[in-house]
Design an enzyme around this catalytic site. Sequence first.
Site, mmCIF file in Angstrom:
data_model
loop_
_atom_site.group_PDB
_atom_site.id
_atom_site.type_symbol
_atom_site.label_atom_id
_atom_site.label_comp_id
_atom_site.label_asym_id
_atom_site.label_seq_id
_atom_site.Cartn_x
_atom_site.Cartn_y
_atom_site.Cartn_z
ATOM 1 N N ARG A 2 -10.806 13.976 -2.836
ATOM 2 C CA ARG A 2 -9.816 13.350 -3.718
ATOM 3 C C ARG A 2 -10.518 12.670 -4.865
ATOM 4 N NH1 ARG A 2 -5.462 9.881 -0.372
ATOM 5 N NH2 ARG A 2 -5.480 8.804 -2.375
ATOM 6 N N ARG A 30 6.539 1.656 -2.611
ATOM 7 C CA ARG A 30 5.369 0.999 -3.171
ATOM 8 C C ARG A 30 5.733 -0.004 -4.249
ATOM 9 N NH1 ARG A 30 1.272 4.997 -1.932
ATOM 10 N NH2 ARG A 30 -0.782 4.455 -2.713
ATOM 11 N N ARG A 39 -14.655 7.797 2.444
ATOM 12 C CA ARG A 39 -13.691 8.894 2.507
ATOM 13 C C ARG A 39 -13.882 9.840 1.320
ATOM 14 N NH1 ARG A 39 -7.399 7.303 2.618
ATOM 15 N NH2 ARG A 39 -7.433 7.543 0.377
ATOM 16 N N LYS A 80 -3.193 4.310 7.024
ATOM 17 C CA LYS A 80 -1.793 4.706 7.215
ATOM 18 C C LYS A 80 -1.678 6.179 7.602
ATOM 19 C CE LYS A 80 -0.524 3.504 3.010
ATOM 20 N NZ LYS A 80 -1.690 2.895 2.375
HETATM 21 P P1 ADP Z 1 -3.729 5.669 -0.985
HETATM 22 O O1 ADP Z 1 -2.699 4.832 -0.290
HETATM 23 O O2 ADP Z 1 -4.947 5.868 -0.149
HETATM 24 O O3 ADP Z 1 -4.046 5.223 -2.358
HETATM 25 P P2 ADP Z 1 -1.780 7.801 -1.449
HETATM 26 O O4 ADP Z 1 -2.024 9.198 -1.094
HETATM 27 O O5 ADP Z 1 -0.699 7.077 -0.734
HETATM 28 O O6 ADP Z 1 -3.192 7.120 -1.173
HETATM 29 O O7 ADP Z 1 -1.516 7.658 -3.018
HETATM 30 C C1 ADP Z 1 -2.346 8.242 -3.985
HETATM 31 C C2 ADP Z 1 -1.761 8.035 -5.378
HETATM 32 O O8 ADP Z 1 -0.488 8.702 -5.465
HETATM 33 C C3 ADP Z 1 -1.461 6.590 -5.773
HETATM 34 O O9 ADP Z 1 -2.588 5.939 -6.309
HETATM 35 C C4 ADP Z 1 -0.340 6.784 -6.806
HETATM 36 O O10 ADP Z 1 -0.854 7.178 -8.060
HETATM 37 C C5 ADP Z 1 0.444 7.963 -6.261
HETATM 38 N N1 ADP Z 1 1.558 7.527 -5.392
HETATM 39 C C6 ADP Z 1 1.686 7.783 -4.065
HETATM 40 N N2 ADP Z 1 2.815 7.253 -3.575
HETATM 41 C C7 ADP Z 1 3.426 6.617 -4.611
HETATM 42 C C8 ADP Z 1 4.622 5.853 -4.746
HETATM 43 N N3 ADP Z 1 5.433 5.625 -3.698
HETATM 44 N N4 ADP Z 1 4.931 5.346 -5.965
HETATM 45 C C9 ADP Z 1 4.143 5.565 -7.019
HETATM 46 N N5 ADP Z 1 2.985 6.265 -6.962
HETATM 47 C C10 ADP Z 1 2.623 6.798 -5.775
#
Ligand code: ADP
Length: 190
Positions: free
Chosen positions: A134, A89, A128, A14
Amino acid sequence: MLNLVLFGPPGAGKGTQSQKLIEKYNLVHLSTGDILRSEITNGTELGLEAKKLMDQGVLVPDAVVIGMISNKLDSNKDARGFIFDGFPRTVAQAEALDALLASKSTQISGMIALDVEDEELQKRLLLRGKDSGRPDDANPEVIRRRIEEYNNKTAPVANFYKDQGKYHSVNGLGSIDEIFSAICNVADTL
Ligand code: ADP
């Protein structure tokens, strides 16, 4: 306005595709993951709370991310449109987003879902993790947990947009450019 939800499991690509989309369509990129990580870097109270959950691979509370998105919509009033990446999400987040956009007399144009199987995701995330720095990419148990959270809480969001006739799916396997062109083919119809 062109308001896209880019959807897919962790590791689906994404972030990569968002970067290309913002250039081509002149959109503002709203990634809740990036916003949360910048809160962590800045050492804010919100960041400290979120970090505990993110390091375990679980979602942060709906109210927190909804508030963040609301602020970003307010601070980008002149945007031609938005790419929502990693948000919504949960179904509650999707409902809140609809309400926020409606209050600004706009709406989601469509959801574009990147389709990638679990095994490939695990591989990509571990790879990654070697250079992303991360913490949630470095640990196989945390990766498993993120995919589980996705399957339990996030996958149902697809149905929310299917019910509105806004769901589109694209094969997430292939070269970055192949996937991008498939996404653009959908975006151009919206
Ligand atoms: P990825 O999709 O690769 O897991 P993100 O950067 O989108 O990476 O998300 C990393 C973390 O941030 C998630 O595992 C969650 O803990 C938190 N997070 C991100 N976006 C949301 C969201 N919309 N609602 C709840 N938690 C979120």
